[in-house]
Design an enzyme around this catalytic site. Structure first.
Site, PDB file in Angstrom:
ATOM      1  N   ASP A 211       2.712  -1.880  -2.114  1.00 24.74           N
ATOM      2  CA  ASP A 211       3.791  -1.791  -3.109  1.00 24.74           C
ATOM      3  C   ASP A 211       4.925  -2.759  -2.836  1.00 24.74           C
ATOM      4  OD1 ASP A 211       3.113   0.136  -5.010  1.00 24.74           O
ATOM      5  OD2 ASP A 211       3.526   1.765  -3.613  1.00 24.74           O
TER       6      ASP A 211
HETATM    7  C1  BGC Z   1       7.721   1.899   0.228  1.00 17.76           C
HETATM    8  C2  BGC Z   1       6.257   2.017  -0.087  1.00 17.76           C
HETATM    9  C3  BGC Z   1       6.055   2.890  -1.279  1.00 17.76           C
HETATM   10  C4  BGC Z   1       6.926   2.422  -2.428  1.00 17.76           C
HETATM   11  C5  BGC Z   1       6.767   3.239  -3.666  1.00 17.76           C
HETATM   12  C6  BGC Z   1       8.494   1.482  -0.989  1.00 17.76           C
HETATM   13  O1  BGC Z   1       9.859   1.467  -0.686  1.00 17.76           O
HETATM   14  O2  BGC Z   1       7.907   0.996   1.277  1.00 17.76           O
HETATM   15  O3  BGC Z   1       5.553   2.509   1.029  1.00 17.76           O
HETATM   16  O4  BGC Z   1       4.713   2.853  -1.655  1.00 17.76           O
HETATM   17  O5  BGC Z   1       8.270   2.372  -2.041  1.00 17.76           O
HETATM   18  O6  BGC Z   1       7.522   4.362  -3.691  1.00 17.76           O
HETATM   19  C1  NOJ Z   2       2.863   4.325  -0.120  1.00 15.68           C
HETATM   20  C2  NOJ Z   2       2.358   4.487  -1.510  1.00 15.68           C
HETATM   21  O1  NOJ Z   2       2.280   5.859  -1.818  1.00 15.68           O
HETATM   22  C3  NOJ Z   2       1.006   3.848  -1.678  1.00 15.68           C
HETATM   23  O2  NOJ Z   2       0.602   3.957  -3.020  1.00 15.68           O
HETATM   24  C4  NOJ Z   2       1.033   2.427  -1.224  1.00 15.68           C
HETATM   25  O3  NOJ Z   2      -0.246   1.907  -1.349  1.00 15.68           O
HETATM   26  C5  NOJ Z   2       1.529   2.313   0.191  1.00 15.68           C
HETATM   27  N1  NOJ Z   2       2.784   2.969   0.324  1.00 15.68           N
HETATM   28  C6  NOJ Z   2       1.662   0.873   0.647  1.00 15.68           C
HETATM   29  O4  NOJ Z   2       2.704   0.230   0.026  1.00 15.68           O
END
Ligand code: BGC
Ligand code: NOJ
Length: 829
Positions: free
Chosen positions: A502
């Site tokens: 993400d």
């Molecule tokens: C986090 C991710 C997460 C994303 C969506 C980001 O700030 O680092 O791990 O998947 O937010 O909520």
């Molecule tokens: C947490 C999110 O829930 C997931 O969808 C994502 O793939 C990982 N972070 C990596 O960014």
């Protein structure tokens, strides 16, 4: 340093001090009613949706941490304490918290009184049952006061924490006998209310927070408790609470048990209210209500029916034992007896348990997810299903349909949906270009587990719009085509807003403070490409082709296979950097995750899927890649996501470079994708490496370093700080992470090697060479497989002999049976 121990026989983790490095929590409930409960009884409850139906209030990031929950206070002749230590924090003579499967038992003792609190959510019950046992362990008669306490949330947790100008006026309650009802907004648009009851007469009650605590007091200084007397306060706006006060007299050695029940009820519209009470004297005497109005009195029939299910200790104990039996049956689907005790406890108990929780919660409500930020994630839920499908396949099926219904006609998907409404979340929208592939993987896993191929014929809407319904197979096709039709300059898949990572936001270019990387996309990028999606496509795409074959559409299967062949070639031409796979091409068409990069020369994400897909295997790319992962990403606490970490902000890469080096997606140890490498190592036959990576991150192996690790030693955390961080080895974001499902897949299907397939159960372990073997019971499509694996020649992988019910068989796939118990013997060599 440890703060407790595993009790494997009882399937519990026993915490021996309330002062754990961080609150160590548990989840109660698996169906509709859920509670989070910490080792000091902090936490909250909700019905189905942590945002829209929050039942009790909880303040995140509170000071001190974890203040607020369901508390029992004891006033023993002026000595005020809580069996769970918080919130009074009086010294205890004894303390123990047992987190079990769907229940938590907290025991505390002080000055001759011991109390045992059992919290659980029974099966098929929209409520939390609390059994409270109080014992006089001293030599004199004791007269004590017991106070319960919880604070109601005004239903919408987001509104509850922000809209005070309204909410301080709306709170309403009713009290009848020993039950306190929360009915804010019930008279108008809500058809639901909550209650908190006890099976004993009250000495008094409180429903107004300020009256109970006293102005300016925190939970630890409740005035009513100090006074030893409840105020019989009736909430009128402000903050409604529920507190029962019981007077208890105990002879030396005597004990008394009480059952409290916190419940959630929905009434049909026509049955919302009690019959008109007219001039009856019930109001003010039997029924006490906010405003003392005879109008809008709740029809409590359904609440009393629930209370009647648990109003004696015997009934409560029966519900508790039923819950235990339910869990024992669920965990019996996959049970291993290996030479490694910690692996056994992860596989047989905690990892499967966590998979149930992630399946239910997605990423919505934990001690790191506030329950208001995220509903059900599309990619998250599809992956969670991989670790859950063997437990209750029917629920996995239902989830698949719900998820597919949030897909769009172009094969993309709403990235999240609210569990209560099941509607896609418009704020976040779509365009995460990995999403569609996870859906294919989930459906394939379900079909392999169950043999239910008819699911592909199920008619499912697009965008929740029935007029746009088509078969699930059509959804699969569009998901597959979503990748094929969105390619960039190198022929690799366009990344869209982001892929699995993400934080890799290649089309964002954000320079605005506070702007969300998740929702802001500055351009409809046609250049930035993801090698990870390409590798996923090579690994997952064949699942779509197989589905077409199952349905007899060979032409479509061939078309799919030729698309996959093209992609495989493209990845090897443009996505392989000689010793590992690139991560992406950015919006300028420049390589990311390659040797020529200034920072982050290698990323973990594409490597696992590329190896699993066998990309470049014929030229040894798999081994080179895995060796590079070991060389550049391995640390003593697990594999970091990328290396070297980004040390400055790269506007063209986005959120990943906002994190300090070593945290989260910027070179943190993301336990989720460590599992992909474990699978890949196992697949190539390097069982010792697979096990090394497995044991570095699996929580049971980290129990001894709980002071460093800090989160619960019984469940995975999303991330462990990487080598560039000052707190290397410290975990964050425990419980709700795709780590649970993927590590279960890694250990159950790749290390232990029991893999459901369309034509049966494949047995292909990849274990540490020094294991003499293991035994495993797997229930698959209604039949029990008792599997014994022998490893006389000390190898990792390679089945040389397969004996099924006494008869030797070729290959290593055991066919499905029509029920029964079957003995399978496997010899490695
Ligand atoms: C986090 C991710 C997460 C994303 C969506 C980001 O700030 O680092 O791990 O998947 O937010 O909520
Ligand atoms: C947490 C999110 O829930 C997931 O969808 C994502 O793939 C990982 N972070 C990596 O960014």
């Amino acid at each position: 340093m440890k703060f407790g121990y595993f009790d494997d026989v009882n399937k519990e983790y026993v915490i021996t001090t309330p002062q754990t490095p961080y609150p160590w929590i548990n989840y109660l409930g698996t169906q509709g009613f859920f509670s989070l409960i910490s080792n000091t009884a902090g936490g909250y409850s909700f019905y189905k949706d942590a945002r829209l139906r929050r039942i009790t209030r909880y303040r995140y990031n509170n000071v001190p941490v974890d203040m607020g929950g369901r508390y029992f206070y004891i006033n023993d002749n002026g000595h005020v304490w809580n069996p769970g230590w918080s919130p009074v924090k009086a010294a205890l003579d004894g303390y123990e918290c047992r987190h079990g499967l769907g229940y938590t038992i907290i025991k505390g003792s002080s000055q001759g009184i011991s109390a045992e609190l059992t919290f659980f959510v029974p099966q098929d019950f929209n409520g939390e049952v609390q059994k409270v046992s109080i014992k006089n362990t001293g030599s004199a008669v004791k007269k004590i006061k017991l106070f319960s306490f919880l604070e109601w949330c005004l239903w919408d947790a987001n509104d509850d924490t922000t809209n005070f100008q309204r909410n301080f006026n709306t709170g309403e309650v009713e009290i009848e006998n020993s039950t306190i009802f929360h009915k804010t907004e019930y008279k108008e648009r809500r058809d639901h209310f909550a209650f908190y009851s006890v099976n004993a007469p009250l000495a008094g009650f409180d429903t107004d927070r300020e009256s109970f605590l006293g102005p300016y007091n925190g939970f630890g200084e409740a005035q009513a408790v100090k006074n030893g007397k409840a105020n019989n306060s009736v909430a009128d706006g402000w903050s409604p609470i529920a507190s029962h006060c019981l007077e208890i007299e105990l002879a030396p050695g005597a004990s008394k048990d009480f059952v409290f029940a916190l419940g959630y009820v929905e009434n049909p519209f026509a049955e919302k209210f009690a019959p008109d009470l007219g001039g009856s004297d019930k109001i003010g005497e039997k029924i006490i209500t906010t405003g003392n109005s005879r109008k809008n009195i709740i029809n409590k029939k359904r609440a009393y029916e629930m209370i009647a299910q648990c109003d004696t200790v015997e009934k409560a104990d029966k519900l508790f034992n039923d819950l235990k039996a339910h869990w024992n049956a669920l965990l019996g689907q996959y049970k291993v007896d290996s030479p490694d005790e910690k692996l056994n406890r992860m596989v047989n108990i905690w990892n499967q348990y966590q998979c149930m929780v992630t399946f239910n919660m997605s990423r919505s409500a934990s001690y790191f997810e506030s329950g208001i930020g995220r509903g059900m994630g599309f990619r998250d839920s599809n992956q969670d299903l991989l670790g859950f499908v063997h437990q209750i396949p029917a629920r996995a099926r239902e989830r698949i349909i719900d998820l597919a219904a949030t897909m769009m006609e172009d094969g993309g998907a709403y990235h999240q949906y609210q569990p209560l409404t099941k509607m896609g979340n418009h704020e976040l929208g779509s365009n995460f270009n990995d999403d569609p592939l996870w859906m294919i993987l989930a459906v394939a896993a379900y079909m392999k587990e169950t043999g239910d191929f008819a699911i592909l014929d199920e008619r499912v809407p697009y965008e929740n719009d029935e007029s746009k319904a088509a078969t699930l197979l059509d959804h699969m096709k569009r998901a597959f085509n979503h990748v094929c039709t969105k390619k960039g300059p190198h022929g690799l898949p366009l990344i869209g807003r982001a892929d699995w990572n993400d934080c890799l936001n290649l089309n964002c270019f954000s320079a605005e403070p506070g702007q969300s990387f998740q929702t802001t996309t500055s351009k409809d990028g046609k250049v930035a490409e993801s090698v990870m999606i390409a590798a996923m496509f090579a690994f997952i795409g064949p699942e779509y082709a197989a589905m077409c074959r199952v349905k007899g559409d060979n032409a479509e299967a061939q078309r799919a296979e030729s698309e996959i062949a093209v992609m495989r070639k493209t990845v090897m031409e443009h996505g392989f950097d000689g010793e590992w796979f690139l991560r992406a091409y950015d919006d300028f068409g420049k390589k990311l995750g390659g040797k020529e990069c200034e920072e982050s020369k290698i990323f973990i994400e594409p490597q696992g899927f590329a190896v699993l897909a066998g990309l470049g295997k014929e030229q040894g790319a798999d081994i080179k890649t895995l060796d590079s992962v070991d060389k550049y990403l391995n640390t003593k606490h697990g594999l970091v996501l990328n290396n070297p970490a980004f040390t400055r902000y790269y506007i063209q890469y986005g959120e990943i470079s906002t994190y300090p080096p070593g945290y989260k997606e910027n070179a943190g140890i993301f336990c989720h994708n460590n599992a992909w490498i474990i699978c890949a190592e196992a697949e190539t036959g390097r069982g010792d490496k697979a096990f090394e990576y497995y044991s570095k991150i699996a929580p049971a192996y980290r129990e001894e370093i709980s002071d460093l690790h800090r989160t619960e030693p019984y469940v995975y955390a999303q991330m462990i700080a990487g080598k560039d961080a000052a707190r290397h080895g410290e975990a964050k974001n425990s419980w709700l992470t795709g780590t649970a499902a993927w590590n279960f897949v890694a250990v159950s299907q790749y290390i232990l090697g029991i893999k459901p397939q369309y034509d049966g159960l494949k047995i292909d372990p990849s274990i540490p060479k020094n294991w003499a073997g293991f035994k495993l019971t797997r229930i698959f499509r209604g039949a029990t497989y008792n599997i014994t694996v022998k490893n006389p020649n000390k190898v990792s992988k390679g089945v040389t002999k397969l004996v099924v019910d006494g008869a030797e068989k070729a290959g290593n796939v055991v066919p499905p049976f029509d029920g029964g118990i079957h003995e399978i013997e496997v010899v490695l060599g």
